[in-house]
Design a protein around this motif. Structure first.
Motif, PDB file in Angstrom:
ATOM      1  N   ILE A  50       0.842  -1.205   0.000  1.00 24.38           N
ATOM      2  CA  ILE A  50       0.000   0.000   0.000  1.00 24.38           C
ATOM      3  C   ILE A  50       0.876   1.253   0.000  1.00 24.38           C
ATOM      4  CG2 ILE A  50      -1.650   1.326   1.387  1.00 24.38           C
ATOM      5  CD1 ILE A  50      -2.915  -1.410   2.152  1.00 24.38           C
ATOM      6  N   GLU A  51       1.945   1.225   0.760  1.00 28.24           N
ATOM      7  CA  GLU A  51       2.872   2.376   0.742  1.00 28.24           C
ATOM      8  C   GLU A  51       3.485   2.567  -0.645  1.00 28.24           C
ATOM      9  OE1 GLU A  51       5.649   1.679   3.916  1.00 28.24           O
ATOM     10  OE2 GLU A  51       4.128   2.049   5.466  1.00 28.24           O
ATOM     11  N   ARG A  52       3.824   1.451  -1.281  1.00 30.42           N
ATOM     12  CA  ARG A  52       4.371   1.551  -2.643  1.00 30.42           C
ATOM     13  C   ARG A  52       3.330   2.107  -3.610  1.00 30.42           C
ATOM     14  NH1 ARG A  52       5.920  -4.385  -3.794  1.00 30.42           N
ATOM     15  NH2 ARG A  52       6.047  -3.615  -5.922  1.00 30.42           N
ATOM     16  N   ILE A  75      -6.081   0.953   2.089  1.00 34.27           N
ATOM     17  CA  ILE A  75      -5.550   1.776   0.998  1.00 34.27           C
ATOM     18  C   ILE A  75      -6.031   3.216   1.134  1.00 34.27           C
ATOM     19  CG2 ILE A  75      -5.501   2.106  -1.513  1.00 34.27           C
ATOM     20  CD1 ILE A  75      -5.926  -0.943  -1.806  1.00 34.27           C
ATOM     21  N   SER A  76      -7.308   3.377   1.437  1.00 32.86           N
ATOM     22  CA  SER A  76      -7.868   4.721   1.586  1.00 32.86           C
ATOM     23  C   SER A  76      -7.164   5.505   2.686  1.00 32.86           C
ATOM     24  CB  SER A  76      -9.370   4.619   1.894  1.00 32.86           C
ATOM     25  OG  SER A  76      -9.893   5.890   2.199  1.00 32.86           O
ATOM     26  N   ASP A  77      -6.932   4.845   3.810  1.00 34.35           N
ATOM     27  CA  ASP A  77      -6.278   5.531   4.938  1.00 34.35           C
ATOM     28  C   ASP A  77      -4.889   6.029   4.542  1.00 34.35           C
ATOM     29  OD1 ASP A  77      -8.495   4.996   6.445  1.00 34.35           O
ATOM     30  OD2 ASP A  77      -7.584   3.388   7.631  1.00 34.35           O
ATOM     31  N   ALA A  78      -4.123   5.143   3.870  1.00 36.24           N
ATOM     32  CA  ALA A  78      -2.756   5.524   3.478  1.00 36.24           C
ATOM     33  C   ALA A  78      -2.781   6.643   2.441  1.00 36.24           C
ATOM     34  CB  ALA A  78      -2.012   4.305   2.935  1.00 36.24           C
ATOM     35  N   ALA A 109     -16.905   4.345  -2.469  1.00 33.89           N
ATOM     36  CA  ALA A 109     -17.259   5.726  -2.837  1.00 33.89           C
ATOM     37  C   ALA A 109     -17.251   6.652  -1.625  1.00 33.89           C
ATOM     38  CB  ALA A 109     -18.632   5.743  -3.511  1.00 33.89           C
ATOM     39  N   SER A 110     -17.428   6.069  -0.442  1.00 30.39           N
ATOM     40  CA  SER A 110     -17.468   6.901   0.770  1.00 30.39           C
ATOM     41  C   SER A 110     -16.094   7.089   1.408  1.00 30.39           C
ATOM     42  CB  SER A 110     -18.407   6.257   1.795  1.00 30.39           C
ATOM     43  OG  SER A 110     -17.759   5.128   2.379  1.00 30.39           O
ATOM     44  N   MET A 111     -15.089   6.390   0.903  1.00 29.40           N
ATOM     45  CA  MET A 111     -13.775   6.439   1.559  1.00 29.40           C
ATOM     46  C   MET A 111     -12.978   7.641   1.060  1.00 29.40           C
ATOM     47  SD  MET A 111     -12.698   2.404   1.714  1.00 29.40           S
ATOM     48  CE  MET A 111     -13.773   1.205   2.532  1.00 29.40           C
ATOM     49  N   PRO A 112     -12.356   8.374   1.969  1.00 27.86           N
ATOM     50  CA  PRO A 112     -11.725   9.644   1.584  1.00 27.86           C
ATOM     51  C   PRO A 112     -10.519   9.506   0.671  1.00 27.86           C
ATOM     52  CG  PRO A 112     -11.256   9.107   3.885  1.00 27.86           C
ATOM     53  CD  PRO A 112     -12.285   8.133   3.421  1.00 27.86           C
TER      54      PRO A 112
END
Lengths: 365, 365
Positions: free
Chosen positions: B98-100, B123-126, B163-166
């Motif tokens: 995910i960082e990559r 993924i969304s959080d990162a 769709a709701s994830m920032p």
């Protein structure tokens, strides 16, 4: 991209990753060396399995007299890494490879095998032009029906030709019983090995009777090495898989080494209750000897699900696996699986301690 | 060691060598582009087959809107080589990857697929922490039973969450019918493809009815691409093998591309009259789809003879093959065979014109 941190736990390593349990590999190296220590048979381990100079140096430190390589490209990697002597166990054919062989021979002892007089002559001519003499074994077909001249008179005829060629030095015979390595029954394997070896050692006796010096009689793999130790006339063995083992060898009776090689994979999808999908498929695990075995998840079975995916069919005990969880797989065939990877992730006591390049990976020439 | 000379004939190339007939590959690239030119379906070819930016750029020049990659490692190679947009077709799981993904998204458009809400959230959080928004497709299981949520309500539920994830932007659906690519009968393949696509396009309609914008509906491989062109609701296809083809696809009716990929091998041993041994085995040719086909030696059949060897059983016409002669083999499976090699030996009119690195080889992460 290679991302790792020394000391991270095995569960934190990115996947798919080829895992080497270094303590188990070192015990295997020691166990093979111990088997040979009181006999006259010497060890020239095959590096086509691991393709890694670090492991080759460990084998040398444990008493190996040199290494065996399948391809000249592997020999190049080993000689340049400081291994002093390499036997290339497959015939070297063609102008480009012969030039490479002669060039490499300036930097270390490279032994070659031949089963064809015209191919031998081409090597001799190139070596003689460079003022060199290449130590050469005659490859004998001891029953595998792959490379090798027939035992007896055909081997004698070729050995005489080799001995007469100005760029070659005849040093002995190779007879690899590859067709016997995975014979499951120990008794049957031993019986067939003795018959194969008789062909080889009878041929050595025939050559000696004809006045040729047969210094080397090289044979044996991981499955037959234990029988080769007391086979009269055998001077050295070429086992490769014993360092890391695999699931196929694990089914062969009486081989007796530890599993040191794994592929770590992650669960990447779980949309059904009956199975999960992991991120190691045909590009991370060879399939020529079947599917890998699942380690540590009771009742789970792996099946290939394409180039990039595997499917773990779950027994009841494995039903709590979730996306992101990691699983260890035991490769079915070590040589071809290692060949898919660029690095060993070296672990000890479940911690990552080093990452080693598999420097001869891809050296198929 | 890589030794080659521009202009040398194919028979002079050292072996084993992966050969690319560039004229045939370019005709394949053009033929696929021509199929799409008058329709609304766009082409996002899969680079997991060739793993080579040069070929990806040729596909872009012929009108592709971007490429598809199986692994993030392949996407890294392509983005760094100047391909502006890559869809990674397998789920990205785990902190390191995910960082990559977030780091790579600074350099180009990287689309991701998800089939799991917790993986999507990670993924969304990162991405959100990095101030980014990753374009994301919901992966739908259209019958392959590998990755993907079920069509219909489960897909809608996950799409709403995405769709709701920032850190994510929901952009559409992926539904890959990998299980149909090699269905031999054209009629059966088409029938089953239409059924699979109905699941996918019905799901897209459901999502649109719920107020979601479904810009992308991505599907199709080399075996089904011809049907996808007029499948209402499909916006793009992901074929990979069509560029080079292989013997397995050669048996599938109505696919219609040229064989552009070969493995060149040398005869290294001939000690029997019935067969010869060549220098390409399991480490130069994948075996997951069976043995390669022999080209140009009438009646000859290849069988694997270990990691480094193959056996050509000779028909009458091939009985004059000698040590040193070269033979072209047609790989059974292009993706996994290319994955074994570091370079394409690019030939035109039987002359070697270039050697191209297979830069994403080994990128299994």
């Amino acid at each position: 991209m290679l991302e790792w941190t020394r000391g991270q736990s095995i569960g934190e390593i990115d996947t798919p990753a080829l895992i080497l349990d270094i303590a188990a590999a070192e015990r295997n190296i020691r166990a093979m060396a111990d088997r040979l220590i009181h006999g006259s048979v010497r060890l020239r381990p095959h590096v086509k399995t691991h393709k890694c100079p670090i492991l080759a140096h460990k084998q040398m430190a444990a008493g190996a007299i040199g290494v065996t390589a399948a391809k000249l490209g592997e020999a190049e990697v080993m000689i340049r890494a400081g291994i002093p002597e390499v036997l290339v166990s497959t015939p070297i054919v063609g102008r480009t490879k012969i030039e490479r062989l002669v060039a490499l021979s300036r930097h270390g002892m490279v032994l070659t095998v031949v089963d064809d007089a015209s191919a031998a002559r081409a090597i001799s001519d190139a070596a003689a032009r460079a003022g060199q003499k290449i130590p050469t074994l005659v490859d004998v077909d001891v029953g595998q029906r792959r490379t090798g001249v027939l035992p007896g008179e055909p081997a004698l005829a070729l050995a005489r030709q080799v001995a007469s060629m100005p760029g070659l030095v005849f040093v002995g015979l190779q007879g690899y019983e590859g067709h016997l390595q995975h014979v499951q029954s120990r008794d049957e394997r031993e019986l067939r090995f003795r018959a194969s070896m008789q062909r080889l050692t009878d041929t050595a006796a025939l050559l000696r009777g004809a006045g040729l010096s047969v210094d080397i009689v090289s044979t044996g793999g991981t499955g037959t090495s234990t029988f080769a130790l007391d086979a009269t006339g055998v001077t050295e063995i070429q086992p490769g898989s014993y360092v890391v083992m695999d699931d196929h060898y694990g089914t062969v009776q009486g081989v007796g080494f530890e599993q040191a090689l794994f592929v770590l994979t992650s669960v990447v999808s779980r949309t059904r209750t009956t199975d999960v999908i992991v991120d190691a498929g045909l590009k991370a695990l060879s399939s020529d000897s079947g599917a890998p075995r699942v380690r540590g998840v009771e009742g789970a079975r792996y099946s290939f699900a394409g180039d990039e995916h595997g499917r773990l069919e779950l027994g009841d005990a494995g039903s709590d696996l979730r996306v992101g969880d990691k699983v260890l797989l035991v490769p079915s065939h070590c040589d071809t699986t290692i060949h898919l990877h660029d690095h060993f992730y070296v672990v000890e006591a479940d911690k990552l301690i080093e990452v080693w390049p598999i420097e001869a990976r891809g050296r198929v020439r």
